[in-house]
Every structure is written in C-alpha cells, then in structure tokens.
Design a protein around this motif. Sequence first.
Motif, PDB file in Angstrom:
ATOM      1  N   LEU A 263       0.684  -3.809   8.771  1.00 17.86           N
ATOM      2  CA  LEU A 263      -0.130  -2.517   9.085  1.00 17.86           C
ATOM      3  C   LEU A 263       0.661  -1.376   9.347  1.00 17.86           C
ATOM      4  N   PRO A 264       1.810  -1.480  10.214  1.00 19.30           N
ATOM      5  CA  PRO A 264       2.649  -0.527  10.721  1.00 19.30           C
ATOM      6  C   PRO A 264       3.285   0.331   9.501  1.00 19.30           C
ATOM      7  N   VAL A 265       4.002  -0.695   8.626  1.00 20.12           N
ATOM      8  CA  VAL A 265       4.544   0.004   7.499  1.00 20.12           C
ATOM      9  C   VAL A 265       3.747   0.531   6.638  1.00 20.12           C
ATOM     10  N   THR A 266       2.327   0.172   6.570  1.00 17.82           N
ATOM     11  CA  THR A 266       1.214   0.621   5.471  1.00 17.82           C
ATOM     12  C   THR A 266       0.908   2.126   6.181  1.00 17.82           C
ATOM     13  N   ILE A 267       0.827   2.091   7.420  1.00 18.65           N
ATOM     14  CA  ILE A 267       0.452   3.546   7.939  1.00 18.65           C
ATOM     15  C   ILE A 267       1.672   4.286   7.842  1.00 18.65           C
ATOM     16  N   PHE A 268       2.914   4.058   8.003  1.00 19.98           N
ATOM     17  CA  PHE A 268       3.665   4.874   8.119  1.00 19.98           C
ATOM     18  C   PHE A 268       4.448   5.378   6.639  1.00 19.98           C
ATOM     19  N   THR A 269       4.263   4.372   5.657  1.00 19.77           N
ATOM     20  CA  THR A 269       4.294   5.102   4.064  1.00 19.77           C
ATOM     21  C   THR A 269       2.827   5.773   3.564  1.00 19.77           C
ATOM     22  N   LEU A 270       1.766   5.821   4.461  1.00 16.03           N
ATOM     23  CA  LEU A 270       0.763   6.499   4.061  1.00 16.03           C
ATOM     24  C   LEU A 270      -0.119   5.799   3.146  1.00 16.03           C
ATOM     25  N   GLY A 271      -0.073   4.333   3.065  1.00 14.89           N
ATOM     26  CA  GLY A 271      -0.762   3.396   2.231  1.00 14.89           C
ATOM     27  C   GLY A 271      -0.033   2.928   0.899  1.00 14.89           C
ATOM     28  N   LEU A 272       1.110   3.658   0.736  1.00 14.62           N
ATOM     29  CA  LEU A 272       2.038   3.226  -0.570  1.00 14.62           C
ATOM     30  C   LEU A 272       2.347   1.997  -0.607  1.00 14.62           C
ATOM     31  N   PHE A 273       2.690   1.206   0.693  1.00 12.64           N
ATOM     32  CA  PHE A 273       2.845  -0.125   0.836  1.00 12.64           C
ATOM     33  C   PHE A 273       2.084  -1.095   0.287  1.00 12.64           C
ATOM     34  N   LEU A 274       0.781  -0.596   0.269  1.00 13.37           N
ATOM     35  CA  LEU A 274      -0.184  -1.424  -0.568  1.00 13.37           C
ATOM     36  C   LEU A 274      -0.039  -1.950  -2.018  1.00 13.37           C
ATOM     37  N   LEU A 275       0.773  -0.994  -2.353  1.00 12.93           N
ATOM     38  CA  LEU A 275       1.204  -1.258  -4.118  1.00 12.93           C
ATOM     39  C   LEU A 275       2.166  -2.581  -4.138  1.00 12.93           C
ATOM     40  N   VAL A 276       3.252  -2.481  -2.737  1.00 13.58           N
ATOM     41  CA  VAL A 276       4.040  -3.451  -2.835  1.00 13.58           C
ATOM     42  C   VAL A 276       3.214  -4.859  -2.713  1.00 13.58           C
ATOM     43  N   ILE A 277       2.187  -4.996  -1.843  1.00 16.66           N
ATOM     44  CA  ILE A 277       1.433  -6.072  -1.284  1.00 16.66           C
ATOM     45  C   ILE A 277       0.701  -6.559  -2.755  1.00 16.66           C
ATOM     46  N   ASN A 278       0.089  -5.574  -3.555  1.00 17.48           N
ATOM     47  CA  ASN A 278      -0.340  -6.015  -4.869  1.00 17.48           C
ATOM     48  C   ASN A 278       0.310  -6.875  -5.657  1.00 17.48           C
ATOM     49  N   ALA A 279       1.749  -6.122  -5.737  1.00 18.11           N
ATOM     50  CA  ALA A 279       2.834  -6.759  -6.664  1.00 18.11           C
ATOM     51  C   ALA A 279       3.181  -8.119  -6.129  1.00 18.11           C
ATOM     52  N   ALA A 280       3.095  -8.373  -4.604  1.00 17.66           N
ATOM     53  CA  ALA A 280       3.578  -9.444  -4.244  1.00 17.66           C
ATOM     54  C   ALA A 280       2.526 -10.502  -4.592  1.00 17.66           C
TER      55      ALA A 280
END
Length: 115
Positions: free
Chosen positions: A56-73
Amino acid sequence: MKLLLRILITSLLVMTITHFFPSIAHVDGFKSAVIVAIVLGLLNLFVKPILVLFTLPVTIFTLGLFLLVINAAIIALCSKLVDGFSINGFFGALFFSIILSLSQSIVFKLTRESK
C-alpha cells in the motif's frame, strides 16, 4: 450462471490474446484457457488483496501505478501454476495483464444486464 459466463469470456479472451500475441504468451488449448480463467479468478480473490495491502505505501507513492506490477505478478504466478500456459518474461506478463484487463472491461460492459 453469471460466474460461468465470466469464466467463459475470460478464457476466450485469453485464447484470443495468445493468438494475436504469440511472442508474449502461449496457451495449449481451450481447456488450459478455462483453467487459466479459474486460477486467475482465485488468485485475484485471495492473493491480490494481500499483495495490495502489503504494498500500500508503494502504491500510494506511485499514485496507483504499482497495481500494474501486482497484476503482472498475478499473471506470472498463474503461468507457474497452470500447465499449458506460459508467459515470456515480466514485461510480457505486464502487457498481457493490461490487454486482458482492458478487453475484460469492454466485454463485461457490453454483456452487462440492464437494471
């Protein structure tokens, strides 16, 4: 009935994406595509919320773009769990997840029942 329709649509989309982008992903047949749709649904139901919570902290810091990395994982994990489905690398999983998410949104919007 609605769940079976969603699984069928997702499996058809998986087959279509792997047909048009064979350098990114490969699925052996319709049976493997159905298994991929079921496993993706289960991973999105159980594993994805835990990953989102921990990052969650990384997701907030990247304004939600880290969710793309989670989807790829999640896609990469699915390719490890399902025989007959393979993804070529992280960027292949990222591209596959983006295309699958966009196409699911469009198809589910078109097949939605009116209220």
